[in-house]
Design an enzyme around this catalytic site. Structure first.
Site, mmCIF file in Angstrom:
data_model
loop_
_atom_site.group_PDB
_atom_site.id
_atom_site.type_symbol
_atom_site.label_atom_id
_atom_site.label_comp_id
_atom_site.label_asym_id
_atom_site.label_seq_id
_atom_site.Cartn_x
_atom_site.Cartn_y
_atom_site.Cartn_z
ATOM 1 N N GLY A 165 0.360 -0.621 -0.172
ATOM 2 C CA GLY A 165 -0.198 -0.227 0.348
ATOM 3 C C GLY A 165 0.936 1.075 -0.266
ATOM 4 N NE ARG A 200 0.355 1.722 -6.018
ATOM 5 C CZ ARG A 200 -1.478 1.836 -6.494
ATOM 6 N NH1 ARG A 200 -1.024 2.708 -7.868
ATOM 7 N NH2 ARG A 200 -2.470 1.653 -6.924
ATOM 8 N NE ARG A 241 -2.685 2.488 -11.311
ATOM 9 C CZ ARG A 241 -1.993 3.826 -10.795
ATOM 10 N NH1 ARG A 241 -2.116 4.759 -12.004
ATOM 11 N NH2 ARG A 241 -2.413 4.613 -9.960
ATOM 12 C CD GLU A 292 1.041 -9.442 2.253
ATOM 13 O OE1 GLU A 292 -0.518 -8.339 1.714
ATOM 14 O OE2 GLU A 292 0.657 -9.792 3.207
ATOM 15 N N PRO A 293 4.327 -5.053 -0.639
ATOM 16 C CG PRO A 293 6.860 -4.189 -0.896
ATOM 17 C CD PRO A 293 6.212 -5.763 -0.406
ATOM 18 C CB CYS A 312 -15.230 1.519 -30.299
ATOM 19 S SG CYS A 312 -14.405 1.259 -31.511
#
Ligand SMILES: *Cc1c(COP(=O)(O)O)cnc(C)c1O
Length: 415
Positions: free
Chosen positions: A239, A276, A312, A273-274, A343
């Site tokens: 996180g 990102r 994202r 638990e990284p 589309c």
């Protein structure tokens, strides 16, 4: 984004010009810096000093085998949420006994395989999951190591879609129920209690919610200890945020120091638990401008990457910096919406960006290493793009661009 720099107006990844990679491997493509990846892992790892710890990289952030292999070689553990991710870890040279299994919906076959492969522990998120694990472990004649993912009900103050530690979220065992679940587990013949964990959300740029969660976990740990349940590890999840724009994300060392000073008078192994924070700023997505479409109301730069390649911006309204691969800038400077060919009106990579553009220009979408390729799809029958890793002046294609034929692999006409 230190590994991505301009030299004489050209964007480089380490010592390779991005332009030359696109000439060789085509556009769009993801490009990663191996040095940046290693540095970020080591920033986490080294901040622990002599404290027993394990960094369990969250595979879902980016699950390319080459990337997992780099981390495995540095001694990383892994956090997985499916059997597929566990198999990836093993294929990449990672170890099951350094891998924790999170996720709210573990299937029986996934639990069985994970036990057979010797998983470090299950992060149990549902009461009935505990019974299922005990039952399957009994059938296999093994003891299953478990931790409970508790939901500490703290507000991570991040985007609602990536906030996971509030009581209205689907994740984890309610903290008030946890003591009961631990006691149930303690009485089960095929369960060994090893830890406690939480994961309150993603892209947190403030340490305070992590510390609030730790406080709640420690209160529970004390209650557990009072009833004779002792733990080996505390896992604070992932996180930690990164800088996409102006965010002041704490450095791993600052975050870990804060945790360790609160944990100074205990000797639990600490797990993190990284995802990102390790890989996010180690990668870019490169795309080419196909057409410029200035209109009365909006100027659109239509590029060859789209929401299927990087979701994202569409999914979370995430802002990622978009920079030219060649800054010489002979193009038309305006405020552009950078949009893809898919589309959907939601198909954009960035809005209101001031850039000097001409057709054929290359752009880099920054901070695309995490939740970029791993969330990509083939929507609109678009083959998934190539992935390339660079270290110094060494280049490796780590995933070939998919072919058109691969799009319908396994499909069958009705007979
Ligand atoms: C997604 C996830 C992580 C990683 O989150 P980041 O924000 O990428 O660090 C860690 N643990 C669990 C259980 C997750 O679901």
């Amino acid at each position: 984004m230190d590994a991505f720099t301009y030299q004489a107006n050209k964007l480089y990844v380490e010592n390779i010009a991005v332009e030359t990679l696109v000439e060789r491997y085509g556009s769009p493509c993801y490009i990663y810096s191996k040095t940046a990846l290693m540095q970020r892992f080591q920033a986490f790892d080294q901040a622990f000093g002599a404290r027993p710890h394990l960094i369990c990289y969250a595979v879902k952030a980016n699950s390319n085998l080459a990337l997992l292999n780099v981390l495995a070689q540095l001694g990383s553990g892994f956090d997985i949420v499916s059997l597929g991710e566990l198999k990836r870890v093993l294929a990449a040279g990672g170890q099951a006994n350094k891998t924790v299994f999170s996720g709210v919906g573990k299937r029986a076959d996934e639990i069985r395989s994970a036990l057979e492969l010797g998983i470090k522990c299950f992060n149990v998120e549902v009461s009935a999951e505990l019974d299922r694990i005990n039952h399957i472990a009994g059938e296999l004649g093994v003891i299953a190591p478990v931790s409970f993912r508790v939901n500490p009900d703290v507000d991570a103050k991040t985007h609602p879609y990536i906030s996971t530690g509030l009581k209205e979220n689907k994740f984890g065992i309610e903290i008030h129920q946890a003591l009961l679940e631990y006691q149930r587990a303690a009485a089960m013949p095929n369960i060994k209690i090893v830890g406690i964990d939480c994961h309150i959300g993603s892209q947190l740029t403030d340490i305070a919610p992590f510390l609030a969660a730790l406080e709640k976990l420690l209160a529970l740990v004390e209650q557990l200890s009072a009833v004779g349940i002792d733990l080996e590890h505390i896992d604070l999840g992932g996180g930690l945020g990164i800088c996409y724009n102006q965010e002041q994300a704490p450095e791993p060392a600052e975050y870990i120091q804060a945790l360790l000073s609160r944990l100074a008078n205990s000797n639990y192994t600490v797990l993190l638990e990284p995802g990102r924070a390790i890989v996010g700023n180690a990668g870019i997505l490169v795309t080419r401008v196909e057409y410029l479409k200035p209109t009365e109301h909006k100027n659109f730069a239509i590029v060859d990457a789209a929401m299927n390649d990087l979701i994202r911006p569409s999914l979370y309204s995430a802002w990622q910096n978009i920079i030219p691969v060649d800054k010489t800038g002979a193009g038309d400077e305006r405020v552009w919406d950078i949009v893809g060919p898919v589309c959907e009106t939601g198909d954009f990579l960035g809005k209101n960006r001031t850039l000097a553009l001409k057709p054929g220009d290359l752009l880099a979408i920054c901070s695309a290493g995490a939740y970029g390729f791993s969330m990509s799809s083939q929507y609109n029958s678009r083959p998934r793009v190539a992935e390339i890793m660079v270290q110094d002046d060494k280049v490796q294609l780590i995933r070939a661009r998919e072919t058109i034929e691969q799009l319908w692999l396994g499909e069958q006409l009705m007979v």
